[in-house]
Motif scaffolding. Structure first.
Motif, PDB file in Angstrom:
ATOM      1  N   ASN A  92       0.763  -1.248  -0.116  1.00 27.89           N
ATOM      2  CA  ASN A  92      -0.005   0.060   0.063  1.00 27.89           C
ATOM      3  C   ASN A  92       0.894   1.132   0.142  1.00 27.89           C
ATOM      4  O   ASN A  92       0.578   2.141  -0.668  1.00 27.89           O
ATOM      5  CB  ASN A  92      -0.895   0.135   1.138  1.00 27.89           C
ATOM      6  CG  ASN A  92      -1.882  -1.093   1.117  1.00 27.89           C
ATOM      7  OD1 ASN A  92      -2.338  -1.622  -0.210  1.00 27.89           O
ATOM      8  ND2 ASN A  92      -2.633  -1.358   2.072  1.00 27.89           N
TER       9      ASN A  92
ATOM     10  N   ALA B 191       1.050   3.763  -2.989  1.00 27.79           N
ATOM     11  CA  ALA B 191       0.533   5.281  -2.675  1.00 27.79           C
ATOM     12  C   ALA B 191       1.550   6.376  -3.303  1.00 27.79           C
ATOM     13  O   ALA B 191       1.039   7.236  -4.212  1.00 27.79           O
ATOM     14  CB  ALA B 191       0.393   5.553  -1.586  1.00 27.79           C
TER      15      ALA B 191
ATOM     16  N   LEU C 227       1.564   6.204  -7.347  1.00 29.18           N
ATOM     17  CA  LEU C 227       0.404   6.909  -7.652  1.00 29.18           C
ATOM     18  C   LEU C 227       0.115   8.247  -7.730  1.00 29.18           C
ATOM     19  O   LEU C 227      -0.062   8.805  -8.705  1.00 29.18           O
ATOM     20  CB  LEU C 227      -1.079   6.307  -7.123  1.00 29.18           C
ATOM     21  CG  LEU C 227      -1.331   4.929  -7.303  1.00 29.18           C
ATOM     22  CD1 LEU C 227      -2.769   4.999  -6.202  1.00 29.18           C
ATOM     23  CD2 LEU C 227      -1.911   4.975  -8.787  1.00 29.18           C
TER      24      LEU C 227
ATOM     25  N   GLN D  25      -3.873   7.053 -12.821  1.00 30.06           N
ATOM     26  CA  GLN D  25      -4.164   7.073 -11.444  1.00 30.06           C
ATOM     27  C   GLN D  25      -5.550   6.439 -11.316  1.00 30.06           C
ATOM     28  O   GLN D  25      -5.818   5.481 -10.442  1.00 30.06           O
ATOM     29  CB  GLN D  25      -4.061   8.416 -10.697  1.00 30.06           C
ATOM     30  CG  GLN D  25      -2.788   8.836 -10.583  1.00 30.06           C
ATOM     31  CD  GLN D  25      -2.816  10.265  -9.814  1.00 30.06           C
ATOM     32  OE1 GLN D  25      -3.860  11.004  -9.871  1.00 30.06           O
ATOM     33  NE2 GLN D  25      -1.720  10.771  -9.252  1.00 30.06           N
TER      34      GLN D  25
ATOM     35  N   LEU E 265      -6.634   2.698  -9.429  1.00 27.85           N
ATOM     36  CA  LEU E 265      -7.606   2.630  -8.460  1.00 27.85           C
ATOM     37  C   LEU E 265      -8.732   1.944  -8.587  1.00 27.85           C
ATOM     38  O   LEU E 265      -9.105   1.423  -7.595  1.00 27.85           O
ATOM     39  CB  LEU E 265      -7.804   4.343  -7.851  1.00 27.85           C
ATOM     40  CG  LEU E 265      -8.193   4.248  -6.337  1.00 27.85           C
ATOM     41  CD1 LEU E 265      -7.204   3.844  -5.450  1.00 27.85           C
ATOM     42  CD2 LEU E 265      -8.782   5.627  -6.148  1.00 27.85           C
ATOM     43  N   SER E 266      -9.392   2.121  -9.695  1.00 26.50           N
ATOM     44  CA  SER E 266     -10.774   1.860 -10.037  1.00 26.50           C
ATOM     45  C   SER E 266     -10.580   0.368 -10.236  1.00 26.50           C
ATOM     46  O   SER E 266     -11.482  -0.538 -10.282  1.00 26.50           O
ATOM     47  CB  SER E 266     -11.052   2.477 -11.131  1.00 26.50           C
ATOM     48  OG  SER E 266     -11.498   3.645 -11.060  1.00 26.50           O
TER      49      SER E 266
ATOM     50  N   ALA F  65      -8.377  -0.140  -2.158  1.00 26.05           N
ATOM     51  CA  ALA F  65      -8.304   1.279  -2.838  1.00 26.05           C
ATOM     52  C   ALA F  65      -8.445   2.222  -1.442  1.00 26.05           C
ATOM     53  O   ALA F  65      -7.679   3.282  -1.753  1.00 26.05           O
ATOM     54  CB  ALA F  65      -9.359   1.334  -3.711  1.00 26.05           C
TER      55      ALA F  65
ATOM     56  N   VAL G 122      -4.876   2.292   0.156  1.00 26.48           N
ATOM     57  CA  VAL G 122      -4.087   3.128  -0.658  1.00 26.48           C
ATOM     58  C   VAL G 122      -4.303   4.517  -0.471  1.00 26.48           C
ATOM     59  O   VAL G 122      -3.197   5.436  -0.397  1.00 26.48           O
ATOM     60  CB  VAL G 122      -4.085   2.605  -2.201  1.00 26.48           C
ATOM     61  CG1 VAL G 122      -2.951   3.501  -2.875  1.00 26.48           C
ATOM     62  CG2 VAL G 122      -3.583   1.168  -2.022  1.00 26.48           C
ATOM     63  N   LEU G 123      -5.483   4.938  -0.682  1.00 24.86           N
ATOM     64  CA  LEU G 123      -5.792   6.418  -0.256  1.00 24.86           C
ATOM     65  C   LEU G 123      -5.267   6.937   0.913  1.00 24.86           C
ATOM     66  O   LEU G 123      -4.903   8.093   1.194  1.00 24.86           O
ATOM     67  CB  LEU G 123      -7.238   6.480  -0.718  1.00 24.86           C
ATOM     68  CG  LEU G 123      -8.010   6.658  -1.848  1.00 24.86           C
ATOM     69  CD1 LEU G 123      -9.133   6.426  -2.178  1.00 24.86           C
ATOM     70  CD2 LEU G 123      -7.402   7.901  -2.888  1.00 24.86           C
TER      71      LEU G 123
ATOM     72  N   ALA H 264      -4.513  12.641  -2.377  1.00 24.47           N
ATOM     73  CA  ALA H 264      -5.798  11.751  -2.364  1.00 24.47           C
ATOM     74  C   ALA H 264      -7.082  12.249  -2.637  1.00 24.47           C
ATOM     75  O   ALA H 264      -7.822  11.827  -3.520  1.00 24.47           O
ATOM     76  CB  ALA H 264      -5.892  11.066  -1.129  1.00 24.47           C
TER      77      ALA H 264
ATOM     78  N   LEU I 210     -15.559   5.122  -1.394  1.00 26.66           N
ATOM     79  CA  LEU I 210     -14.374   5.004  -0.990  1.00 26.66           C
ATOM     80  C   LEU I 210     -13.962   5.935   0.506  1.00 26.66           C
ATOM     81  O   LEU I 210     -13.479   5.481   1.203  1.00 26.66           O
ATOM     82  CB  LEU I 210     -13.444   5.354  -2.193  1.00 26.66           C
ATOM     83  CG  LEU I 210     -13.147   4.463  -3.248  1.00 26.66           C
ATOM     84  CD1 LEU I 210     -12.289   4.932  -4.422  1.00 26.66           C
ATOM     85  CD2 LEU I 210     -12.683   3.119  -2.973  1.00 26.66           C
TER      86      LEU I 210
END
Length: 436
Positions: free
Chosen positions: A204, A208, A211, A219, A223-224, A231, A234-235, A243, A258
């Motif tokens: 993660n 991150a 990204l 990105q 993420l999708s 997800a 990671v955010l 983010a 999310l």
């Protein structure tokens, strides 16, 4: 010159320094480009070399005079155009390592751990051998690690199966030394499916960081493609402003989902940033600069700015406030510059070193105003405060640059690179033409 029969293991070649004939460093090998066919041994046609400026360029193997342990010698003629993979090409490190192949003799499957290429009498390089780990046999409830074998490339099937799912552990091991921005370049150049496989294999924190360095469309796609809970994790590992920028590119329903999965404290900061207009101080700021109280000793403040995850711009100063120290804080007092702390005794309280002349900006301050202040006073970061002078966050110079540059700046750097003299470019172009 590398003689016929020279065997090179490509996974070990990754990271090797490339020199010109005078001994000057050109760059480092990041991958090998091969043409994989249904019949016959794959042909290796060139190296992907990372040159200064993080650009990855194509170096035809016809321009390589020697491949020795620890070094590759080229003719010195390198076309500086950014490498773009063609549909017919395969990146050996990026796409063949970790691939599952099937042995033609019916003995099962295995995973490619390395690939060997050899120089032929005609000067061409062919992929001739594969270092494969056989699928692990199961004994009772235990699963033993499979044996490794070096086999001819024509003894397996599955090399050209582009849609076969594969792992990414070996590839990432070869790229373990790369900074996030450099690994982002590698991911950007991979095919969509392979990019997702590699991104999913990152932890993660590493994902991150990567990204944050990718173009927005990459990105969003990555993420999708992650499982929703992953997800959200990671955010949480990303800087809140990054983010927020990423979530801003998602549909409202996905964004809300999310945010609901994130830890409440992390989601709170991101929601606050999403409320600001993009090209304002609030839209650019981070809510996590170094914030300390005035009684903090210099030694403790220096320990805070040494944090490895802290961006250099934010490490240049400490923001001094009254409690609470979480944004929005108590009343903002001023900043203490890193250089000032280095000149004073470790036991000195930072409240005695505060620079109160730094002009704070409001959350709705436009990009141009923030840029002018940073440039006028040679600052790396600016405090952002509300109407009650509580600290909301800080805008750093790298945040401003991200908003000043074109959205696709990570993909268009080649336009501003000087090209070699016409004779050199023509010679290089002839070799590039041999890739097909």
């Amino acid at each position: 010159m590398s003689s016929a029969g020279t065997r090179v293991f490509i996974a070990r070649l990754a990271g090797t320094t490339v020199f010109d004939p005078l001994g000057d460093q050109v760059g480092r090998v990041r991958d090998v480009v091969a043409l994989v066919r249904e019949k016959g041994a794959p042909r290796a046609v060139g190296l992907v070399v990372e040159v200064p400026g993080r650009r990855r360029v194509f170096l035809p193997l016809t321009r390589v005079t020697a491949i020795d342990p620890g070094q590759v010698i080229s003719t010195g003629l390198v076309n500086m155009r950014r490498f773009e993979q063609r549909p017919s090409e395969t990146l050996v490190v990026g796409e063949l390592l970790d691939r599952t192949v099937t042995f033609k003799d019916g003995s099962g499957t295995g995973t490619i751990e390395d690939v060997a290429m050899e120089r032929q009498r005609d000067g061409d390089w062919r992929v001739t051998q594969l270092f494969v780990r056989r699928a692990s046999p199961t004994t009772g409830l235990l699963r033993r690690r499979g044996e490794t074998v070096l086999v001819p490339v024509d003894s397996v099937t599955g090399l050209s199966a582009a849609d076969v799912a594969q792992g990414a552990a070996l590839m990432l091991a070869r790229y373990d030394d790369l900074k996030p921005a450099d690994l982002a370049d590698v991911l950007h150049d991979l095919a969509t499916t392979r990019r997702m496989e590699v991104a999913s294999a990152l932890d993660n924190e590493r994902l991150a960081d990567v990204l944050e360095e990718l173009p927005e469309d990459d990105q969003v796609a990555i993420l999708s493609g992650l499982e929703r809970t992953r997800a959200a994790d990671v955010l949480e590992a990303m800087q809140p402003d990054d983010a927020a920028d990423l979530l801003g590119g998602l549909p409202d329903a996905q964004q809300a989902e999310l945010l609901a999965l994130m830890e409440p404290e992390e989601a709170r900061d991101v929601r606050r940033l999403l409320a600001y207009e993009e090209n304002t101080a609030g839209g650019m700021m981070t809510t996590e600069p170094v914030i300390l109280g005035p009684e903090t000793p210099v030694a403790a403040a220096l320990a805070h700015v040494r944090r490895q995850d802290l961006a250099p711009a934010l490490a240049s100063m400490v923001f001094v406030v009254r409690p609470p120290l979480e944004t929005p804080t108590g009343r903002f007092i001023g900043v203490v510059h890193l250089q000032r702390m280095l000149r004073d005794p470790p036991h000195e309280a930072i409240g005695a070193l505060v620079d109160t002349d730094i002009e704070a900006v409001s959350a709705d301050a436009p990009l141009l105003h923030v840029t002018r202040l940073l440039a006028t006073y040679n600052l790396l970061a600016l405090p952002v405060v509300d109407s009650e002078r509580r600290l909301l966050g800080a805008v750093s110079v790298d945040d401003v640059l991200d908003h000043l540059l074109p959205e696709d700046w990570r993909e268009t750097d080649d336009e501003h690179v000087p090209t070699p003299p016409s004779g050199t470019r023509a010679a290089a172009a002839r070799d590039v033409g041999r890739r097909g």
